[in-house]
Design a protein around this motif. Structure first.
Motif, PDB file in Angstrom:
ATOM      1  N   GLY A  58       0.706  -1.100  -0.479  1.00 30.78           N
ATOM      2  CA  GLY A  58      -0.007   0.704   0.092  1.00 30.78           C
ATOM      3  C   GLY A  58       0.560   1.251   0.339  1.00 30.78           C
ATOM      4  O   GLY A  58       1.533   1.737  -0.888  1.00 30.78           O
ATOM      5  N   ARG A  59       0.633   2.215   0.986  1.00 28.55           N
ATOM      6  CA  ARG A  59       1.470   3.434   1.133  1.00 28.55           C
ATOM      7  C   ARG A  59       3.528   3.081   1.825  1.00 28.55           C
ATOM      8  O   ARG A  59       3.491   4.027   1.509  1.00 28.55           O
ATOM      9  N   VAL A  60       3.290   1.682   2.227  1.00 31.41           N
ATOM     10  CA  VAL A  60       4.425   2.185   2.232  1.00 31.41           C
ATOM     11  C   VAL A  60       5.592   0.612   1.459  1.00 31.41           C
ATOM     12  O   VAL A  60       4.964  -0.099   0.931  1.00 31.41           O
ATOM     13  N   THR A  61       6.609   1.118   0.947  1.00 30.29           N
ATOM     14  CA  THR A  61       7.430   0.821   0.339  1.00 30.29           C
ATOM     15  C   THR A  61       9.193   0.343   1.203  1.00 30.29           C
ATOM     16  O   THR A  61       9.416   1.036   1.672  1.00 30.29           O
ATOM     17  N   VAL A  62       9.242  -0.810   1.137  1.00 27.53           N
ATOM     18  CA  VAL A  62      10.549  -1.765   1.816  1.00 27.53           C
ATOM     19  C   VAL A  62      11.488  -2.027   0.963  1.00 27.53           C
ATOM     20  O   VAL A  62      11.242  -2.774  -0.511  1.00 27.53           O
ATOM     21  N   ALA A  63      12.451  -0.415   0.718  1.00 28.63           N
ATOM     22  CA  ALA A  63      13.781  -0.283  -0.279  1.00 28.63           C
ATOM     23  C   ALA A  63      14.592  -0.921   0.119  1.00 28.63           C
ATOM     24  O   ALA A  63      15.105  -1.635  -0.820  1.00 28.63           O
ATOM     25  N   GLY A  64      14.791  -1.674   1.171  1.00 29.71           N
ATOM     26  CA  GLY A  64      15.062  -2.702   1.088  1.00 29.71           C
ATOM     27  C   GLY A  64      16.118  -2.940   3.400  1.00 29.71           C
ATOM     28  O   GLY A  64      15.429  -2.358   3.799  1.00 29.71           O
ATOM     29  N   THR A  65      17.122  -4.140   3.253  1.00 29.15           N
ATOM     30  CA  THR A  65      17.056  -3.908   4.749  1.00 29.15           C
ATOM     31  C   THR A  65      18.662  -3.354   4.518  1.00 29.15           C
ATOM     32  O   THR A  65      19.488  -2.894   3.711  1.00 29.15           O
ATOM     33  N   LEU A  66      18.543  -2.538   5.739  1.00 28.52           N
ATOM     34  CA  LEU A  66      20.374  -1.530   5.554  1.00 28.52           C
ATOM     35  C   LEU A  66      21.278  -2.288   5.811  1.00 28.52           C
ATOM     36  O   LEU A  66      22.224  -2.837   5.977  1.00 28.52           O
ATOM     37  N   THR A  67      21.114  -2.874   7.102  1.00 27.37           N
ATOM     38  CA  THR A  67      22.064  -3.385   7.958  1.00 27.37           C
ATOM     39  C   THR A  67      20.923  -4.716   8.747  1.00 27.37           C
ATOM     40  O   THR A  67      19.784  -5.383   9.235  1.00 27.37           O
ATOM     41  N   GLU A  68      21.844  -5.357   9.330  1.00 24.74           N
ATOM     42  CA  GLU A  68      20.935  -7.431   9.419  1.00 24.74           C
ATOM     43  C   GLU A  68      22.476  -7.843  11.141  1.00 24.74           C
ATOM     44  O   GLU A  68      23.365  -7.240  11.086  1.00 24.74           O
ATOM     45  N   GLY A  69      21.483  -8.414  11.515  1.00 25.15           N
ATOM     46  CA  GLY A  69      22.526  -9.182  12.352  1.00 25.15           C
ATOM     47  C   GLY A  69      22.152  -8.615  14.050  1.00 25.15           C
ATOM     48  O   GLY A  69      23.337  -8.709  14.899  1.00 25.15           O
ATOM     49  N   LEU A  70      21.364  -7.688  14.509  1.00 24.95           N
ATOM     50  CA  LEU A  70      21.470  -6.488  14.919  1.00 24.95           C
ATOM     51  C   LEU A  70      20.725  -7.976  16.840  1.00 24.95           C
ATOM     52  O   LEU A  70      20.246  -8.419  16.150  1.00 24.95           O
ATOM     53  N   VAL A  71      21.579  -7.178  17.881  1.00 25.78           N
ATOM     54  CA  VAL A  71      21.574  -8.470  19.099  1.00 25.78           C
ATOM     55  C   VAL A  71      20.739  -7.349  19.654  1.00 25.78           C
ATOM     56  O   VAL A  71      20.813  -6.612  20.060  1.00 25.78           O
ATOM     57  N   SER A  72      18.780  -7.487  20.144  1.00 22.61           N
ATOM     58  CA  SER A  72      18.582  -6.711  21.255  1.00 22.61           C
ATOM     59  C   SER A  72      18.615  -4.821  20.573  1.00 22.61           C
ATOM     60  O   SER A  72      18.714  -4.857  21.233  1.00 22.61           O
ATOM     61  N   PRO A  73      18.096  -4.715  19.247  1.00 24.13           N
ATOM     62  CA  PRO A  73      18.549  -3.561  18.846  1.00 24.13           C
ATOM     63  C   PRO A  73      17.143  -2.209  19.588  1.00 24.13           C
ATOM     64  O   PRO A  73      16.174  -2.768  19.667  1.00 24.13           O
ATOM     65  N   TRP A  74      18.195  -1.245  20.171  1.00 27.61           N
ATOM     66  CA  TRP A  74      16.450  -0.666  20.676  1.00 27.61           C
ATOM     67  C   TRP A  74      16.169   0.956  20.087  1.00 27.61           C
ATOM     68  O   TRP A  74      15.083   1.559  19.557  1.00 27.61           O
ATOM     69  N   GLY A  75      17.426   1.658  20.507  1.00 27.77           N
ATOM     70  CA  GLY A  75      17.501   2.899  20.690  1.00 27.77           C
ATOM     71  C   GLY A  75      18.282   3.807  19.268  1.00 27.77           C
ATOM     72  O   GLY A  75      19.179   2.955  18.943  1.00 27.77           O
ATOM     73  N   LEU A  76      17.593   4.357  18.528  1.00 22.83           N
ATOM     74  CA  LEU A  76      18.221   4.940  17.049  1.00 22.83           C
ATOM     75  C   LEU A  76      18.647   6.340  16.497  1.00 22.83           C
ATOM     76  O   LEU A  76      17.491   7.134  17.171  1.00 22.83           O
ATOM     77  N   ALA A  77      19.916   6.881  16.050  1.00 23.00           N
ATOM     78  CA  ALA A  77      20.307   7.792  15.878  1.00 23.00           C
ATOM     79  C   ALA A  77      20.436   8.478  14.945  1.00 23.00           C
ATOM     80  O   ALA A  77      21.844   7.348  14.729  1.00 23.00           O
ATOM     81  N   ARG A  78      20.411   9.678  14.297  1.00 25.85           N
ATOM     82  CA  ARG A  78      21.194  10.002  13.127  1.00 25.85           C
ATOM     83  C   ARG A  78      21.934  10.728  13.487  1.00 25.85           C
ATOM     84  O   ARG A  78      21.689  11.526  14.127  1.00 25.85           O
ATOM     85  N   LEU A  79      23.227  10.528  12.770  1.00 25.21           N
ATOM     86  CA  LEU A  79      24.439  11.557  12.738  1.00 25.21           C
ATOM     87  C   LEU A  79      23.992  12.731  11.690  1.00 25.21           C
ATOM     88  O   LEU A  79      23.431  12.573  10.418  1.00 25.21           O
ATOM     89  N   PRO A  80      25.114  13.502  11.618  1.00 23.94           N
ATOM     90  CA  PRO A  80      24.698  14.332  10.707  1.00 23.94           C
ATOM     91  C   PRO A  80      25.170  14.206   9.231  1.00 23.94           C
ATOM     92  O   PRO A  80      25.118  14.811   8.631  1.00 23.94           O
ATOM     93  N   ASP A  81      26.303  13.611   9.296  1.00 23.55           N
ATOM     94  CA  ASP A  81      26.290  12.491   7.147  1.00 23.55           C
ATOM     95  C   ASP A  81      25.623  11.770   7.051  1.00 23.55           C
ATOM     96  O   ASP A  81      25.849  10.986   6.040  1.00 23.55           O
ATOM     97  N   GLY A  82      24.112  11.278   8.130  1.00 18.98           N
ATOM     98  CA  GLY A  82      23.813  10.608   7.394  1.00 18.98           C
ATOM     99  C   GLY A  82      24.179   8.846   7.654  1.00 18.98           C
ATOM    100  O   GLY A  82      22.770   8.156   7.760  1.00 18.98           O
ATOM    101  N   ASP A  83      24.995   8.260   8.784  1.00 24.01           N
ATOM    102  CA  ASP A  83      24.747   7.611   9.284  1.00 24.01           C
ATOM    103  C   ASP A  83      23.686   7.431  10.118  1.00 24.01           C
ATOM    104  O   ASP A  83      23.400   8.212  11.246  1.00 24.01           O
ATOM    105  N   LEU A  84      23.923   5.688  11.413  1.00 24.22           N
ATOM    106  CA  LEU A  84      22.826   6.112  12.332  1.00 24.22           C
ATOM    107  C   LEU A  84      23.912   5.363  13.212  1.00 24.22           C
ATOM    108  O   LEU A  84      24.079   4.463  13.127  1.00 24.22           O
ATOM    109  N   LEU A  85      23.868   5.725  14.560  1.00 27.40           N
ATOM    110  CA  LEU A  85      23.855   4.925  15.477  1.00 27.40           C
ATOM    111  C   LEU A  85      22.733   3.931  16.257  1.00 27.40           C
ATOM    112  O   LEU A  85      21.650   4.464  16.252  1.00 27.40           O
ATOM    113  N   VAL A  86      23.055   2.717  16.465  1.00 25.25           N
ATOM    114  CA  VAL A  86      22.008   1.891  17.217  1.00 25.25           C
ATOM    115  C   VAL A  86      22.303   0.952  18.381  1.00 25.25           C
ATOM    116  O   VAL A  86      23.644   0.785  18.740  1.00 25.25           O
TER     117      VAL A  86
END
Length: 379
Positions: A58-86
């Motif tokens: 419907g309104r949502v397209t899953v464009a892909g998996t950015l990364t996998e194999g994470l263990v109990s991920p919880w918080g997510l924040a974006r860095l100024p350069d577009g990378d993420l912290l999890v």
């Protein structure tokens, strides 16, 4: 329907292009909390895998998996350069995710985190050269900040306390933090199963808190010399702002109703006296509510005129279209069961979202690749 069957149905309905989303391998061990800053943490980035095919619901397209194999991920924040912290709730670590390739770089373990039940290393936020974290310590939940330049090879500095004394428990620790459009730091807390804390304005449990980046009561707070912004909450884990700067919060109900609330300073959101809509004087009714089996909401984000809400027990992504201070029509559900439990959703601009699954949190049923960060496009 099993998750593989749901995914097969989504793939069959899709007729989209291959995208450049990449997956990387899992990793990270646990261990006891460290007593020093993680200055010697490994900075070796994992190699990304092949790109998947985009799928549409419907309104949502899953464009892909950015990364996998994470263990109990919880918080997510974006860095100024577009990378993420999890953050990993149970392993007490922070990992940097390359925003293009999905390659993972360990930034190490955060000292002083005591994992147990729903507690551990929870929400993350980034401001200037600081990484803020909401974590469970030996005697409380607290917010700390760590220096982080963000360059290649940089490490997290030692955690400095920003706010301490948030009640902790085996359950209902809240944990989401974010900087608002006013530059202040907001935090959603839980009442730890002690329901009376939610109505006690002298307690930091069962509240939404608002503070300066240094942890002091923010100017304009409704109660003198207090970081309490709103009260009467059970367990707030989702906070986001719309285009008009209004604060929205998602909240776990007990047995009957989960809630999405429009949060105003000094208001009482009812728990434990009421759950869901009650129409009682002195309490604010939610803008939307769900049966707990359909939602159990965690993270939320605002994009394309709507709140997008990740459901844990409900295993679906909800869209709540907004019209001013009210919702516009009934909430819509997407990705029903396709990826299991959904923990965190973060807006990336231009209708892009990152969605974090939560199958390795001791309550899910992990499958190959869990847990992962998905790249979504919404309209």
């Amino acid at each position: 329907m099993s998750r593989p069957a749901v995914l097969k149905a989504l793939w069959g309905a899709a007729a989209l292009l291959l995208v450049a989303g990449c997956s990387s391998g899992g990793g990270g061990g646990g261990g006891a909390p460290s007593g020093t800053a993680p200055a010697t943490a490994s900075a070796t980035a994992s190699a990304p895998a092949a790109a998947p095919t985009a799928t549409r619901d419907g309104r949502v397209t899953v464009a892909g998996t950015l990364t996998e194999g994470l263990v109990s991920p919880w918080g997510l924040a974006r860095l100024p350069d577009g990378d993420l912290l999890v953050s990993s709730r149970d392993e007490r670590t922070v990992t940097r995710i390359d925003g293009r390739s999905g390659a993972k770089t360990s930034l190490g373990e955060v000292p002083g985190v005591v994992q147990g039940g729903e507690g551990g290393l929870l929400g993350l936020a980034v401001r200037d050269d600081w990484v803020y974290a909401y974590l469970t310590a030996a005697f409380d939940n607290r917010i700390v900040r760590m220096r982080y330049g963000g360059g290649e090879g940089d490490r997290l500095g030692a955690p400095d306390p920003v706010l301490t004394g948030i009640p902790k428990g085996f359950v209902h620790n809240g944990g989401r933090i974010a900087f608002g459009p006013d530059g202040m730091l907001y935090a959603g807390t839980g009442e730890t199963g002690r329901t009376g804390l939610a109505q006690d304005r002298s307690s930091l449990g069962g509240k939404i808190l608002r503070m300066t980046p240094e942890g002091r009561p923010a100017p304009g707070n409704p109660f003198p010399d207090s970081v309490v912004y709103s009260y009467g909450h059970r367990n707030v884990q989702g906070i986001a702002w719309d285009d008009a700067g209004r604060l929205w919060a998602a909240e776990f109900g007990q047995d009957t109703w989960d809630e999405l609330n429009l949060v105003r300073p000094g208001r009482n959101y009812g728990w434990p006296t009421v759950e869901g809509r009650a129409g009682r004087a002195g309490f604010v009714d939610p803008v939307a509510q769900w049966k707990t089996s359909e939602a159990s909401p965690s993270g939320i984000a605002y994009a394309r005129g709507a709140i997008w809400m990740a459901g844990l027990r409900g295993e679906r992504l909800w869209r709540i279209a907004l019209s001013g201070t009210e919702r516009s029509g009934e909430p819509e559900a997407f990705l029903r069961g396709a990826y299991g439990r959904l923990r965190t959703v973060l807006a990336g601009g231009d209708g892009r979202l990152w969605l974090v699954t939560s199958e390795t949190d001791q309550r899910g049923t992990p499958e190959a690749g869990d847990d992962r960060i998905l790249r979504l496009e919404v309209n």
